[in-house]
Design an enzyme around this catalytic site. Structure first.
Site, short mmCIF file in Angstrom:
data_model
loop_
_atom_site.label_atom_id
_atom_site.label_comp_id
_atom_site.label_asym_id
_atom_site.label_seq_id
_atom_site.Cartn_x
_atom_site.Cartn_y
_atom_site.Cartn_z
CE LYS A 54 62.64 46.10 41.62
NZ LYS A 54 61.75 45.06 40.81
CD GLN A 98 61.36 41.14 40.78
OE1 GLN A 98 61.29 42.45 41.53
NE2 GLN A 98 61.55 41.31 39.43
CG ASP A 121 55.89 46.75 40.18
OD1 ASP A 121 56.83 47.55 40.05
OD2 ASP A 121 56.24 45.49 40.34
#
Ligand code: NAP
Length: 295
Positions: A54, A98, A121
């Protein structure tokens, strides 16, 4: 019939270059690039690998990457304090924590703490709720990528029968919401669904997000159906090697479907591309400028 392959890798590459153009326009107008902060807790190797890719993709798109690595025994308070700091930082447009987090951390409390405007997200209940009632929202990256592939393949989805197999908060449920918004007639199937094969056979669009390798067989599919396979599980083969398999029996489906995403090279590359897309969109919205075109 041999199904067309839906090339997620190529689509993701083109999306990433459009994101890079939008990031450059943002930087020219605002005097700084869009910024994405990624928080990694502990040493979970797959999570560390995701975070590395990422960060690399963020920099390649001309955006700033802020990486925060915390020890596995970080306290809830320390993690919340970092989220508060990132919420307040004007150079951070997107925040991604994460998952999974270690068991002692209250994951929902952390997700709730993220500023919904920076929630790239799309996991914050505010964004999930906005998506459900048809407002602008930051949408979870994997289902957003699936919708883009479907629209690229089929154009207007209105009136099509779609089934989403799987009802997780990160893939299945937001996927179903996106398909409803695109005017499909949507079935959501899960582990208690009575006759999954029959439900799949009625569907013009099949999105499989289960995590059960090759659960969906070729003879379950309606001839000509468009199949999006989100599943990716490493499965040991008889020769001892490990192969990445999707939720759809690919070789069988190729004979029946109209189009299908391969695993790998289908949905996978779209997830990071959509994360970058969400970050540049969040940056524009936070700056009060119109959403970038073509994303
Ligand atoms: P998850 O949270 O484990 O959810 C799985 C869903 O599948 C659940 O809703 C479950 O039903 C349903 N299910 C399980 N067994 C079933 C069966 N036999 N028949 C019908 N439904 C069944 O998984 P997830 O996080 O959504 O991920 C699903 C898959 O997508 C995994 O392989 C994951 O690795 C992959 N994935 C890929 C990407 C990507 O970037 N390509 C991103 C995210 C996930 P219940 O709700 O009834 O338990």
């Amino acid at each position: 019939m041999t199904a067309r392959l839906i090339d997620g890798k190529a689509f993701a590459a083109s999306l990433r270059s459009r994101v890079a153009e939008a990031a450059a326009r943002f930087a020219a107008g605002q005097g700084r690039p869009p910024g994405l902060a990624v928080v990694l807790v502990g040493e979970h190797p797959p999570s560390a690998a995701y975070v590395r890719s990422k960060a690399k993709a963020t920099v390649e798109a001309g955006m700033e990457s802020f990486e925060h690595k915390l020890a596995a025994d970080v306290s809830q308070g320390q993690l919340m304090a970092l989220v508060d700091e990132l919420n307040a930082d004007p150079t951070v447009d997107g925040i991604l924590v994460q998952l999974p987090l270690p068991p002692h951390v209250d994951e929902l409390a952390v997700l709730l703490r993220i500023d919904p405007d920076k929630d790239v997200d799309g996991f914050h209940p505010m964004n999930a709720g906005r998506l459900a009632i048809g407002l602008d929202a930051l949408v979870p990256c994997t289902p957003l990528g699936c919708l883009m592939l479907l629209q690229h393949e089929l154009g207007n989805l209105a009136g099509l029968d779609a089934i989403v197999v799987g009802r997780s908060n990160i893939v299945g449920k937001p996927m179903a919401q996106l398909l409803i918004r695109a005017n499909c007639t949507v079935t959501v199937a899960h582990s208690r669904t009575r006759d999954l094969a029959a439900a799949v056979r009625r569907s013009d669009i099949v999105v499989a997000a289960v995590g059960r390798p090759e659960l969906i067989r070729g003879d379950w599919l309606k001839p000509g159906a468009t199949v999006i396979d989100v599943g990716q599980e490493r499965v040991e083969q008889p020769d001892g090697t490990r192969k990445l398999l999707g939720d759809v029996a690919f070789d069988e489906a190729l004979q029946v479907a109209g189009a299908i995403t391969p695993v790998p090279g289908g949905v996978g590359p779209m997830t990071i591309a959509c994360l970058l897309r969400n970050t540049v969109v969040a940056a524009h919205r936070r700056a009060g400028t119109a959403d970038p075109e073509g994303l």
